[in-house]
Design a protein around this motif. Structure first.
Motif, PDB file in Angstrom:
ATOM      1  N   GLU A 111      52.878  45.653  37.217  1.00 20.02           N
ATOM      2  CA  GLU A 111      52.056  44.356  36.988  1.00 20.02           C
ATOM      3  C   GLU A 111      53.138  43.021  37.227  1.00 20.02           C
ATOM      4  OE1 GLU A 111      49.368  45.981  33.133  1.00 20.02           O
ATOM      5  OE2 GLU A 111      51.242  44.891  32.582  1.00 20.02           O
ATOM      6  N   TYR A 112      54.259  43.340  36.810  1.00 18.53           N
ATOM      7  CA  TYR A 112      55.454  42.392  36.939  1.00 18.53           C
ATOM      8  C   TYR A 112      55.382  41.990  38.544  1.00 18.53           C
ATOM      9  CZ  TYR A 112      59.838  39.969  37.662  1.00 18.53           C
ATOM     10  OH  TYR A 112      60.838  39.053  37.790  1.00 18.53           O
ATOM     11  N   ALA A 113      55.426  43.323  39.494  1.00 22.37           N
ATOM     12  CA  ALA A 113      55.766  43.040  40.533  1.00 22.37           C
ATOM     13  C   ALA A 113      54.445  42.244  41.391  1.00 22.37           C
ATOM     14  CB  ALA A 113      55.676  44.234  41.462  1.00 22.37           C
TER      15      ALA A 113
ATOM     16  N   SER B  75      44.620  52.016  42.444  1.00 20.79           N
ATOM     17  CA  SER B  75      45.246  51.720  41.238  1.00 20.79           C
ATOM     18  C   SER B  75      45.850  50.109  41.208  1.00 20.79           C
ATOM     19  CB  SER B  75      46.700  52.527  41.217  1.00 20.79           C
ATOM     20  OG  SER B  75      47.270  52.433  42.599  1.00 20.79           O
ATOM     21  N   LEU B  76      45.929  49.463  42.451  1.00 17.11           N
ATOM     22  CA  LEU B  76      46.228  48.056  42.459  1.00 17.11           C
ATOM     23  C   LEU B  76      45.097  47.216  41.655  1.00 17.11           C
ATOM     24  CD1 LEU B  76      47.812  45.625  43.696  1.00 17.11           C
ATOM     25  CD2 LEU B  76      46.332  45.873  45.862  1.00 17.11           C
ATOM     26  N   ARG B  77      43.824  47.609  41.973  1.00 20.76           N
ATOM     27  CA  ARG B  77      42.783  46.934  41.321  1.00 20.76           C
ATOM     28  C   ARG B  77      42.827  47.340  39.756  1.00 20.76           C
ATOM     29  NH1 ARG B  77      39.383  49.183  45.735  1.00 20.76           N
ATOM     30  NH2 ARG B  77      38.660  50.561  44.254  1.00 20.76           N
ATOM     31  N   VAL B  78      42.979  48.123  39.293  1.00 20.31           N
ATOM     32  CA  VAL B  78      43.236  48.679  37.896  1.00 20.31           C
ATOM     33  C   VAL B  78      44.534  47.684  37.455  1.00 20.31           C
ATOM     34  CG1 VAL B  78      43.865  50.365  36.073  1.00 20.31           C
ATOM     35  CG2 VAL B  78      42.376  50.987  38.108  1.00 20.31           C
ATOM     36  N   HIS B  79      45.539  47.789  38.060  1.00 16.77           N
ATOM     37  CA  HIS B  79      46.624  47.037  37.526  1.00 16.77           C
ATOM     38  C   HIS B  79      46.419  45.575  37.538  1.00 16.77           C
ATOM     39  CE1 HIS B  79      49.647  49.961  37.426  1.00 16.77           C
ATOM     40  NE2 HIS B  79      49.606  50.312  39.038  1.00 16.77           N
ATOM     41  N   ILE B  80      45.559  44.837  38.423  1.00 19.38           N
ATOM     42  CA  ILE B  80      45.167  43.397  38.347  1.00 19.38           C
ATOM     43  C   ILE B  80      44.300  43.466  37.246  1.00 19.38           C
ATOM     44  CG2 ILE B  80      43.925  41.566  39.573  1.00 19.38           C
ATOM     45  CD1 ILE B  80      45.322  42.516  42.345  1.00 19.38           C
TER      46      ILE B  80
ATOM     47  N   ASP C 174      41.491  31.418  30.698  1.00 21.88           N
ATOM     48  CA  ASP C 174      41.555  30.862  31.975  1.00 21.88           C
ATOM     49  C   ASP C 174      41.840  31.996  32.957  1.00 21.88           C
ATOM     50  OD1 ASP C 174      41.737  29.088  33.977  1.00 21.88           O
ATOM     51  OD2 ASP C 174      43.081  27.863  33.491  1.00 21.88           O
ATOM     52  N   GLU C 175      41.545  31.877  34.189  1.00 17.90           N
ATOM     53  CA  GLU C 175      41.626  32.875  35.171  1.00 17.90           C
ATOM     54  C   GLU C 175      42.702  32.408  36.200  1.00 17.90           C
ATOM     55  OE1 GLU C 175      40.555  36.027  35.545  1.00 17.90           O
ATOM     56  OE2 GLU C 175      39.023  36.198  34.164  1.00 17.90           O
ATOM     57  N   TYR C 176      43.698  33.345  36.271  1.00 20.04           N
ATOM     58  CA  TYR C 176      44.893  32.697  37.033  1.00 20.04           C
ATOM     59  C   TYR C 176      44.996  33.796  38.491  1.00 20.04           C
ATOM     60  CZ  TYR C 176      47.016  29.799  33.719  1.00 20.04           C
ATOM     61  OH  TYR C 176      47.278  28.761  32.760  1.00 20.04           O
TER      62      TYR C 176
ATOM     63  N   ASN D 289      44.236  44.821  34.520  1.00 22.84           N
ATOM     64  CA  ASN D 289      44.810  44.760  33.225  1.00 22.84           C
ATOM     65  C   ASN D 289      45.871  43.463  32.928  1.00 22.84           C
ATOM     66  OD1 ASN D 289      43.979  47.461  32.614  1.00 22.84           O
ATOM     67  ND2 ASN D 289      45.812  48.381  33.561  1.00 22.84           N
ATOM     68  N   LEU D 290      46.198  42.934  34.171  1.00 26.68           N
ATOM     69  CA  LEU D 290      47.000  41.829  34.384  1.00 26.68           C
ATOM     70  C   LEU D 290      46.204  40.583  33.933  1.00 26.68           C
ATOM     71  CD1 LEU D 290      49.755  40.510  34.844  1.00 26.68           C
ATOM     72  CD2 LEU D 290      49.127  40.557  37.121  1.00 26.68           C
ATOM     73  N   ARG D 291      45.168  40.637  34.333  1.00 24.66           N
ATOM     74  CA  ARG D 291      44.060  39.388  34.178  1.00 24.66           C
ATOM     75  C   ARG D 291      43.906  39.504  32.452  1.00 24.66           C
ATOM     76  NH1 ARG D 291      40.106  40.345  39.246  1.00 24.66           N
ATOM     77  NH2 ARG D 291      40.619  38.485  40.365  1.00 24.66           N
ATOM     78  N   LYS D 292      43.481  40.889  31.937  1.00 25.27           N
ATOM     79  CA  LYS D 292      43.132  40.660  30.582  1.00 25.27           C
ATOM     80  C   LYS D 292      44.222  40.510  29.839  1.00 25.27           C
ATOM     81  CE  LYS D 292      41.268  44.165  27.066  1.00 25.27           C
ATOM     82  NZ  LYS D 292      42.148  43.663  26.063  1.00 25.27           N
ATOM     83  N   LYS D 293      45.260  40.765  29.952  1.00 23.68           N
ATOM     84  CA  LYS D 293      46.648  40.377  29.357  1.00 23.68           C
ATOM     85  C   LYS D 293      46.739  38.737  29.151  1.00 23.68           C
ATOM     86  CE  LYS D 293      49.741  44.348  29.615  1.00 23.68           C
ATOM     87  NZ  LYS D 293      50.720  45.034  30.251  1.00 23.68           N
TER      88      LYS D 293
END
Length: 220
Positions: free
Chosen positions: A152-154, A187-192, A205-207, A194-198
């Motif tokens: 997520e950080y990357a 897995s990229l879609r899953v990570h993104i 807001d959506e970033y 999860n990142l959006r939810k956090k």
């Protein structure tokens, strides 16, 4: 010299790895259980962790979830894709199944250490209320700390480094491989997600914007 923590309860395998790494002039630290590993991690900072999964007391999977800023290579007899994907999505950088080839292990260690040396960002990345701190891989949203996985950080780092550009999915996968291994399009879609939810949990807001059929960008 680079400091490597070996977390392995099988003394025979542990001794083989230790001898292999000493011959390459790495500084070796040893843990034979999950509990011992966490105690050592509280006292010392390492350049890399070699981690077995089936450990006494605290499992390797639990250790992965507790470590945020040190590359981890899993060495495990668990060979199923579910085990591999689970560890990689939780934050492990690489996964090698036992029995392993010594030369391959040394090569993968060298790759992770090289990537660790080449991924520093000199300044904090800022966008609106987001601040991504390189020194401890922390995301701040309106000064509230948000814990991110390595992947997520990357992802967020490379999106913020290119705030006005759409980054194609394949290009983003190539970029984040510098920081995290074996991420694929699914897995990229899953990570993104999860990142959006956090981010949404902190601010409504959506970033991160999906550009259908192309990739992703920071939403302006």
């Amino acid at each position: 010299m680079k400091k490597i923590l070996i977390v392995e309860d099988d003394t025979g395998i542990h001794n083989i790895i230790e001898e292999l790494l000493k011959n390459e002039n790495y500084i070796i630290y040893n843990a034979y259980s999950g509990t011992e590993a966490l105690l050592l991690l509280e006292k010392e900072k390492y350049d890399l962790i070699l981690l077995d999964l089936m450990l006494p007391a605290i499992s390797g999977e639990e250790i992965i979830r507790k470590v945020n800023d040190t590359p981890i290579i899993v060495l495990s007899a668990k060979a199923s894709s579910d085990d591999k994907v689970g560890c990689l999505l939780s934050g492990a950088n690489d996964y090698i199944t036992k029995p392993f080839d010594g030369k391959e292990l040394l090569a993968r260690i060298a790759v992770q250490l090289r990537r660790k040396n080449n991924t520093s960002i000199s300044e904090t990345l800022k966008y609106k209320t987001l601040e991504l701190l390189n020194d401890n891989h922390t995301l701040l949203i309106s000064n509230k700390k948000v814990n991110l996985t390595k992947t997520e950080y990357a992802i967020l780092k490379h999106l913020l480094l290119n705030p006005h550009q759409v980054i194609p999915k394949n290009r983003l996968l190539d970029l984040i491989k510098i920081d995290t291994e074996d991420c694929n399009e699914f897995s990229l879609r899953v990570h993104i997600s999860n990142l959006r939810k956090k981010i949404r949990d902190c601010i409504e807001d959506e970033y991160i914007e999906s550009i259908w059929g192309i990739g992703f960008k920071i939403k302006e």
